[in-house]
Design a protein around this motif. Structure first.
Motif, PDB file in Angstrom:
ATOM      1  N   UNK A 480       0.851  -1.190   0.000  1.00  0.00           N
ATOM      2  CA  UNK A 480       0.000   0.000   0.000  1.00  0.00           C
ATOM      3  C   UNK A 480       0.882   1.234   0.000  1.00  0.00           C
ATOM      4  N   UNK A 481       0.286   2.370  -0.341  1.00  0.00           N
ATOM      5  CA  UNK A 481       1.027   3.629  -0.366  1.00  0.00           C
ATOM      6  C   UNK A 481       0.639   4.506   0.824  1.00  0.00           C
ATOM      7  N   UNK A 482       0.334   3.874   1.950  1.00  0.00           N
ATOM      8  CA  UNK A 482      -0.117   4.610   3.127  1.00  0.00           C
ATOM      9  C   UNK A 482       1.007   5.280   3.877  1.00  0.00           C
ATOM     10  N   UNK A 483       0.747   5.588   5.117  1.00  0.00           N
ATOM     11  CA  UNK A 483       1.695   6.386   5.900  1.00  0.00           C
ATOM     12  C   UNK A 483       2.855   5.576   6.454  1.00  0.00           C
ATOM     13  N   UNK A 484       2.761   4.235   6.422  1.00  0.00           N
ATOM     14  CA  UNK A 484       3.868   3.415   6.901  1.00  0.00           C
ATOM     15  C   UNK A 484       4.139   3.604   8.372  1.00  0.00           C
ATOM     16  N   UNK A 485       5.296   3.123   8.824  1.00  0.00           N
ATOM     17  CA  UNK A 485       5.688   3.275  10.232  1.00  0.00           C
ATOM     18  C   UNK A 485       7.182   3.020  10.355  1.00  0.00           C
ATOM     19  N   UNK A 486       7.712   3.295  11.537  1.00  0.00           N
ATOM     20  CA  UNK A 486       9.147   3.132  11.806  1.00  0.00           C
ATOM     21  C   UNK A 486       9.425   1.660  12.103  1.00  0.00           C
ATOM     22  N   UNK A 487      10.212   1.026  11.249  1.00  0.00           N
ATOM     23  CA  UNK A 487      10.453  -0.399  11.413  1.00  0.00           C
ATOM     24  C   UNK A 487      11.342  -0.703  12.614  1.00  0.00           C
ATOM     25  N   UNK A 488      12.073   0.302  13.131  1.00  0.00           N
ATOM     26  CA  UNK A 488      12.962   0.079  14.276  1.00  0.00           C
ATOM     27  C   UNK A 488      12.336   0.505  15.600  1.00  0.00           C
ATOM     28  N   UNK A 489      11.095   0.965  15.560  1.00  0.00           N
ATOM     29  CA  UNK A 489      10.483   1.469  16.792  1.00  0.00           C
ATOM     30  C   UNK A 489      10.242   0.351  17.785  1.00  0.00           C
ATOM     31  N   UNK A 500       8.798  -4.657  13.330  1.00  0.00           N
ATOM     32  CA  UNK A 500       7.498  -4.925  13.918  1.00  0.00           C
ATOM     33  C   UNK A 500       6.483  -3.910  13.430  1.00  0.00           C
ATOM     34  N   UNK A 501       5.206  -4.199  13.583  1.00  0.00           N
ATOM     35  CA  UNK A 501       4.156  -3.276  13.179  1.00  0.00           C
ATOM     36  C   UNK A 501       3.851  -2.282  14.259  1.00  0.00           C
ATOM     37  N   UNK A 502       2.768  -1.473  14.020  1.00  0.00           N
ATOM     38  CA  UNK A 502       2.260  -0.618  15.083  1.00  0.00           C
ATOM     39  C   UNK A 502       1.788  -1.489  16.229  1.00  0.00           C
ATOM     40  N   UNK A 503       1.849  -0.954  17.423  1.00  0.00           N
ATOM     41  CA  UNK A 503       1.451  -1.755  18.575  1.00  0.00           C
ATOM     42  C   UNK A 503      -0.016  -2.129  18.514  1.00  0.00           C
ATOM     43  N   UNK A 504      -0.858  -1.340  17.794  1.00  0.00           N
ATOM     44  CA  UNK A 504      -2.276  -1.675  17.712  1.00  0.00           C
ATOM     45  C   UNK A 504      -2.477  -2.968  16.922  1.00  0.00           C
ATOM     46  N   UNK A 529       8.239   5.544   7.547  1.00  0.00           N
ATOM     47  CA  UNK A 529       7.192   6.556   7.744  1.00  0.00           C
ATOM     48  C   UNK A 529       6.971   7.390   6.489  1.00  0.00           C
ATOM     49  N   UNK A 530       5.704   7.408   6.022  1.00  0.00           N
ATOM     50  CA  UNK A 530       5.348   8.198   4.854  1.00  0.00           C
ATOM     51  C   UNK A 530       5.613   7.544   3.535  1.00  0.00           C
ATOM     52  N   UNK A 531       6.188   6.316   3.507  1.00  0.00           N
ATOM     53  CA  UNK A 531       6.545   5.657   2.251  1.00  0.00           C
ATOM     54  C   UNK A 531       5.773   4.369   2.033  1.00  0.00           C
ATOM     55  N   UNK A 532       4.718   4.143   2.772  1.00  0.00           N
ATOM     56  CA  UNK A 532       3.907   2.957   2.552  1.00  0.00           C
ATOM     57  C   UNK A 532       4.507   1.720   3.202  1.00  0.00           C
ATOM     58  N   UNK A 533       3.823   0.600   2.958  1.00  0.00           N
ATOM     59  CA  UNK A 533       4.217  -0.664   3.577  1.00  0.00           C
ATOM     60  C   UNK A 533       4.103  -1.783   2.555  1.00  0.00           C
TER      61      UNK A 533
END
Length: 546
Positions: A480-489, A500-504, A529-533
């Motif tokens: 997807x071209x969504x907001x993505x997330x920090x893979x090292x968070x 890992x994914x978002x905690x949700x 972040x901002x580059x999709x997943x």
């Protein structure tokens, strides 16, 4: 230049002075005789060879020449003598300078009479020259240590006012003015003693450390054991009370037909070997060896670890992991069976009952005279029927069992068309015929969970689901071209070392990863972040069953 002891340089200077004196004596002794012989030879030449040919003037000239020759010889001899004397004086000055400025305490004496003492000796004994001359032999030389009586340069203990100083004494015999003399040189051995004590302390600590190590430490030389710490003794002897010291190393090697240097490593790496104890039992061990020196001769130091218990524990853990993996797979299989049964039960039984209720309510509404809001009851029944139908489809879509994976995926995306972005697509290039039920269910559940995460968190405009063959694997990509997330968070080890994914949505992705792992596959997540997943799953085709 290096010297064997502190007196060597002084002896060298003294030998040089003696050499110059001998040369001077030789020149003075033989020079008059040589001049006399030459003069006699000249007179004989004059009388015998030229008696008639020389006039009185020539005879006088001949005598003058002979005198000049003798004078030149005497001059050369005296010049040489003066040079030798200058060398002697220069050497004496160097000798005196060396003596007085030498860092080692020393003094020169004839019998009991003190001739000279340097500043280092005065500093060591903490006296001046007059006080030094009054010191007794016992005060100057101290006491010899016990056990060193037969060593001429043995250690002695010098007793001073506030401390005892260990010293080493050298006596250098000399001849001064044909009188026997002695040059005594003293070396303060305090630093040497401290260094030796420090080395002994380090050796004690090293030995204590070796004795308390849980690993066995061996030193072998010429294939015989020279040293074994308590741990090595316990590991190699077993229930036997015999010592391993002095035994050949091949006693403990199971492969006795193979040379020791081929069985044991010699580069510091640990290698696993099967060894035999003195009591006859065998065990698994890790051995590492490195070359060393013992008394200046090559030897080998070895570290031996008994890994029998660790290996057995590792085997039990592996078996337990396999059992847990099997139970996890069975749990998912039972869960799917329960979902399938519940879906069928909701659809066939509850759904039919609610449908019958709806029909009867419609029939009763036509026969009832009193005003009743029968339509509301019918609407409630309709909603119940629809909710139960949706729950049934979510638990186990019938398309998965009847039409296959591709139809089930397309049906599921069509159901979510109002929640997914308009630009959502499914591309299937894999041959899905022959896929086991386990693989189809796992891929469907992974897509189901991934699309739910996209709807809840991604805020995407484009979603693509691709299913294709790659060699002996089947590949699933959800992008997807969504907001993505920090893979090292929040790094999650359950995702095969990837982000890992978002905690949700953490539990959902863990479930996806477990489903892929149970089939021998792998789940990877690439995002920023901002580059999709992009979620990538690979499952081997031959891993069709858990």
């Amino acid at each position: 230049m290096s010297y064997r002891d502190p007196s060597d340089k002084l002896e060298l200077l003294l030998q040089r002075q003696l050499h110059y004196v001998r040369r001077s004596r030789c020149g003075v002794r033989w020079l008059p005789w040589l001049g006399g012989v030459l003069l006699i030879l000249l007179l004989l030449v004059q009388e015998w060879l030229l008696p008639d040919t020389l006039s009185s003037a020539q005879h006088s000239l001949f005598v003058v020449l002979a005198g000049l020759t003798l004078t030149a010889l005497l001059y050369l001899g005296m010049t040489r003598l003066a040079q030798c004397l200058d060398k002697i004086l220069q050497g004496q000055r160097e000798l005196l300078q060396l003596f007085y400025s030498h860092p080692l305490p020393m003094w020169l004496q004839q019998q009991e009479r003190l001739l000279a003492v340097n500043q280092a000796a005065l500093t060591l004994y903490e006296v001046d020259v007059d006080q030094f001359a009054s010191l007794s032999e016992q005060q100057l030389l101290g006491e010899r240590l016990a056990g060193d009586e037969n060593q001429p340069d043995s250690l002695r203990v010098l007793t001073l006012t506030q401390r005892d100083v260990p010293i080493r004494l050298w006596d250098v015999p000399l001849q001064l003015q044909e009188t026997p003399s002695t040059l005594r040189i003293v070396q303060d051995m305090t630093a040497f003693q401290q260094a030796r004590e420090a080395i002994q302390e380090r050796e004690r600590r090293y030995r204590q450390l070796i004795d308390y190590l849980p690993d066995g430490v061996l030193i072998q030389q010429h294939e015989y054991i020279l040293f074994a710490n308590p741990a090595a003794q316990q590991i190699l002897s077993g229930r036997s009370s015999a010592t391993v010291m002095g035994l050949p190393l091949w006693t403990f090697i199971r492969e006795q037909t193979v040379p020791v240097d081929q069985v044991l490593p010699n580069d510091g790496r640990y290698m696993e070997r099967r060894l035999r104890r003195l009591d006859g039992t065998e065990f698994d061990a890790e051995i590492a060896s490195t070359p060393t020196l013992v008394d200046g001769k090559p030897a080998i130091q070895m570290i031996v670890r008994d890994i029998s218990e660790a290996k057995a524990l590792r085997t039990r853990l592996t078996d337990a992991n396999h059992r847990l993996k099997y139970l996890s797979g069975k749990m998912l299989e039972i869960q799917e069976q329960e979902r399938k049964a519940m879906s069928r039960e909701l659809h066939d039984e509850v759904g039919q009952n609610l449908t019958a209720l709806k029909i009867h309510l419609q029939m009763a509404s036509r026969r009832q005279d009193k005003p009743v809001d029968w339509q509301q009851l019918v609407d409630i029944a309709d909603r119940c029927v629809q909710q139960i139908r949706d729950m049934s489809l979510m638990l186990r879509p019938p398309q998965l069992d009847t039409l296959g994976l591709q139809a089930a995926l397309q049906w599921h995306m069509d159901r979510l068309r109002g929640q997914l972005p308009e630009r959502s697509s499914l591309h299937v290039t894999a041959t899905l015929l022959g896929l086991s039920d386990h693989i189809q269910v796992a891929l469907f559940r992974i897509v189901q969970e991934a699309l739910n995460n996209i709807i809840k968190h991604a805020q995407a405009q484009v979603v693509e689901v691709r299913l294709q063959h790659r060699g002996n694997h089947i590949s699933l990509d959800i992008e997807d071209d969504g907001r993505g997330f920090d893979i090292n968070a929040n790094n999650n080890s359950n995702l095969q070392g990837h982000a890992s994914p978002h905690h949700q949505a953490g539990l959902g992705l863990i479930s996806m990863s477990e489903r892929a792992a149970l089939l021998g596959g792998e789940l990877q997540i690439v995002t920023s972040p901002g580059l999709g997943t992009r979620l990538h799953v690979t499952i081997p085709m031959h891993k069709g069953a858990v």
